[in-house]
Enzyme design. Structure first.
Site, PDB file in Angstrom:
ATOM      1  N   GLY A  72       0.811  -1.212   0.000  1.00  0.00           N
ATOM      2  CA  GLY A  72       0.000   0.000   0.000  1.00  0.00           C
ATOM      3  C   GLY A  72       0.843   1.260   0.000  1.00  0.00           C
ATOM      4  CB  SER A  73       2.879   2.784  -1.501  1.00  0.00           C
ATOM      5  OG  SER A  73       2.720   1.932  -2.619  1.00  0.00           O
TER       6      SER A  73
END
Length: 245
Positions: free
Chosen positions: A185-186
């Site tokens: 996640g980013s």
């Protein structure tokens, strides 16, 4: 051909062992419970998938550096990393269900790599995450003149804790080359110099695929001497630079 990124081999191995032990323990209590770990195992392997992508053959374009959803498009009056010229930034949010392998948006030379420690703010908070989160910033320039053309910024999110960038300063990249990944996640940003006369072709909320989908068409060319690959040749560097753990 379906493939997994080599950057996830450790996580897939450890995760498989841990989930197998959990399944055994749950199955010992009541065998149907063992099935509960299956969706987690499928997600783990899916996270580290690294599909082949058809790289556009068009000239004067930039492709998406990441899979995800376009979260913001911002005009920048002066971008220091590009010599103080005006620029446009396209932010892409990567959920835990997206492919997390990053790709080069264009042909170019790696002019600089700047790793910065920071916070782990939710990547959906665009401005704060961009300014305050742990990140890796890469400046790309023309291979012939060295003139900066774009910035790719890998930013951790609320869950992400590790950034990987596989190229080194001075390396020449082709559009669509794999350049690393952000784990779990980013946010990835692409900043394009306005002297290239970019016309952004995506909209906020649009889903894009790294290396395959065009995010901007350019009015001016990027001068390059990057070698074109032979059939089946893999240009991803063997060496790996990673963020501190």
């Amino acid at each position: 051909m379906f493939r997994f990124t080599r950057h996830g081999f450790k996580e897939m191995l450890v995760g498989t062992v841990v989930l197998a032990l959990m399944a055994f323990a749950l199955g010992w209590a009541w065998w149907p419970l063992a099935i509960l770990v299956l969706p987690v195992l499928i997600w783990l392997f899916a996270f580290f998938r690294d599909p082949e992508r058809p790289i556009p053959a068009e000239e004067r374009i930039m492709v998406s550096p990441a899979d995800g959803t376009v979260s913001d498009i911002t005009e920048i009056e002066s971008e220091p990393l590009l010599g103080g010229v005006p620029a446009v930034r396209v932010g892409i949010f990567l959920s835990v269900f997206n492919v997390h392998v990053n790709r080069s948006p264009c042909d170019g030379k790696v002019l600089s790599i700047t790793y910065k420690k920071g916070k782990f703010i939710n990547a959906l908070q665009h401005a704060k995450a961009s300014d305050e989160n742990e990140s890796n910033t890469v400046v790309l320039g023309e291979t012939t003149t060295g003139k900066p053309v774009a910035v790719v910024k890998q930013i951790v999110g609320l869950i992400a804790r590790r950034i990987i960038f596989t190229a080194s300063q001075g390396d020449s990249l082709r559009m669509g080359d794999r350049i690393g990944m952000i784990k779990f996640g980013s946010r990835t940003e692409l900043v394009i110099a306005k002297w290239l006369e970019p016309k952004v072709t995506v909209q906020v909320g649009q889903v894009v695929r790294g290396g395959a989908d065009i995010v901007a068409k350019l009015g001016q060319p990027i001068h390059t001497t990057v070698k074109q690959p032979a059939d089946g040749e893999e240009f991803e560097p063997i060496g790996t630079r990673v963020s501190p753990t």
